[in-house]
Design an enzyme around this catalytic site. Sequence first.
Site, PDB file in Angstrom:
ATOM      1  N   HIS A   1       0.838  -1.203   0.000  1.00 27.27           N
ATOM      2  CA  HIS A   1       0.000   0.000   0.000  1.00 27.27           C
ATOM      3  C   HIS A   1       0.873   1.253   0.000  1.00 27.27           C
ATOM      4  O   HIS A   1       0.605   2.203  -0.769  1.00 27.27           O
ATOM      5  CB  HIS A   1      -0.917   0.001   1.232  1.00 27.27           C
ATOM      6  CG  HIS A   1      -1.679   1.273   1.407  1.00 27.27           C
ATOM      7  ND1 HIS A   1      -2.911   1.491   0.830  1.00 27.27           N
ATOM      8  CD2 HIS A   1      -1.386   2.407   2.101  1.00 27.27           C
ATOM      9  CE1 HIS A   1      -3.352   2.699   1.153  1.00 27.27           C
ATOM     10  NE2 HIS A   1      -2.438   3.281   1.925  1.00 27.27           N
ATOM     11  N   GLU A   2       1.904   1.268   0.830  1.00 24.46           N
ATOM     12  CA  GLU A   2       2.786   2.435   0.868  1.00 24.46           C
ATOM     13  C   GLU A   2       3.556   2.576  -0.439  1.00 24.46           C
ATOM     14  O   GLU A   2       3.826   3.693  -0.888  1.00 24.46           O
ATOM     15  CB  GLU A   2       3.747   2.339   2.057  1.00 24.46           C
ATOM     16  CG  GLU A   2       3.072   2.318   3.421  1.00 24.46           C
ATOM     17  CD  GLU A   2       2.105   3.478   3.629  1.00 24.46           C
ATOM     18  OE1 GLU A   2       2.357   4.572   3.078  1.00 24.46           O
ATOM     19  OE2 GLU A   2       1.093   3.294   4.329  1.00 24.46           O
TER      20      GLU A   2
ATOM     21  N   HIS B   1       1.645   4.570  -2.842  1.00 22.76           N
ATOM     22  CA  HIS B   1       1.810   6.023  -2.743  1.00 22.76           C
ATOM     23  C   HIS B   1       3.058   6.481  -3.495  1.00 22.76           C
ATOM     24  O   HIS B   1       3.049   7.551  -4.127  1.00 22.76           O
ATOM     25  CB  HIS B   1       1.910   6.437  -1.280  1.00 22.76           C
ATOM     26  CG  HIS B   1       0.615   6.342  -0.534  1.00 22.76           C
ATOM     27  ND1 HIS B   1      -0.548   6.909  -1.006  1.00 22.76           N
ATOM     28  CD2 HIS B   1       0.303   5.756   0.656  1.00 22.76           C
ATOM     29  CE1 HIS B   1      -1.534   6.668  -0.138  1.00 22.76           C
ATOM     30  NE2 HIS B   1      -1.042   5.970   0.867  1.00 22.76           N
TER      31      HIS B   1
ATOM     32  N   HIS C   1       3.219   9.074  -6.622  1.00 22.40           N
ATOM     33  CA  HIS C   1       4.130  10.221  -6.666  1.00 22.40           C
ATOM     34  C   HIS C   1       4.911  10.228  -7.969  1.00 22.40           C
ATOM     35  O   HIS C   1       5.065  11.278  -8.618  1.00 22.40           O
ATOM     36  CB  HIS C   1       5.089  10.159  -5.476  1.00 22.40           C
ATOM     37  CG  HIS C   1       5.943  11.384  -5.337  1.00 22.40           C
ATOM     38  ND1 HIS C   1       7.174  11.371  -4.725  1.00 22.40           N
ATOM     39  CD2 HIS C   1       5.752  12.668  -5.742  1.00 22.40           C
ATOM     40  CE1 HIS C   1       7.687  12.577  -4.753  1.00 22.40           C
ATOM     41  NE2 HIS C   1       6.848  13.382  -5.356  1.00 22.40           N
TER      42      HIS C   1
END
Length: 234
Positions: free
Chosen positions: A104-105, A108, A112
């Site tokens: 999940h991270e 991100h 980006h």
Amino acid sequence: MFYPYGFYFDGTYLLIIIGAVITMIASSKMNSTFRRYSRVRCHCGLTGSQAAERILNQAGIYDVSVQRVRGNLTDHYDPRNKVLRLSDSTYGSDSIAAIGVAAHECGHAIQHQKGYVPLTIRGALVPIVNIGSNLSWVFIIAGIFLGMNQSLIHFGIILFSLAVVFQLVTLPVEFNASARALKILGNTGIMYGDEVAQTRKVLSAAALTYVAGAAAALLGLLRLVLLFGGNDRD
């Protein structure tokens, strides 16, 4: 509503109570789901940090470092420094829950890299919200003490509403990161079908905490509007 002996009951407190209950339920659901699947090992044998490194490399991202951070479920991606920080419960664990959170991270970080617009908007809001959330109550309280000065109070409410906007913008960012994570885990062979389904439960529970946070923020804003949003009082 007034009660005997001079006591006063502010009915709008119910909004705060409802928000707090929603938040506690979502947090409890998240913690219990994470604990359950933190006891289930992933067949790949990778730890959260190793899975994160593999996902980032497969996405062509080589300038994001993976670091360990203290705490439980303190995982986050820092776009300013390009650092993916994984908590103690994620970094060295090979569980379904740990790898799901790590993925999940990574979602991100991929957002980006690709310039995902809601993430960009959220990033731009961070300094504004940090200042606005701290000053909102200063203006509201000052307005109350200065004889219910509506201009100050309304400005405080506007500042508070920025935090609500931030919470709402956060929702698509988090949902999209989870969707990316599930797709990556399935397509790369890090997880099999049943494991992806289990990870979906973990990430769905995590998403509920953001929904609860947004609901609580909206209820808090509604309370301020009900209390102070009217016209000047005689």
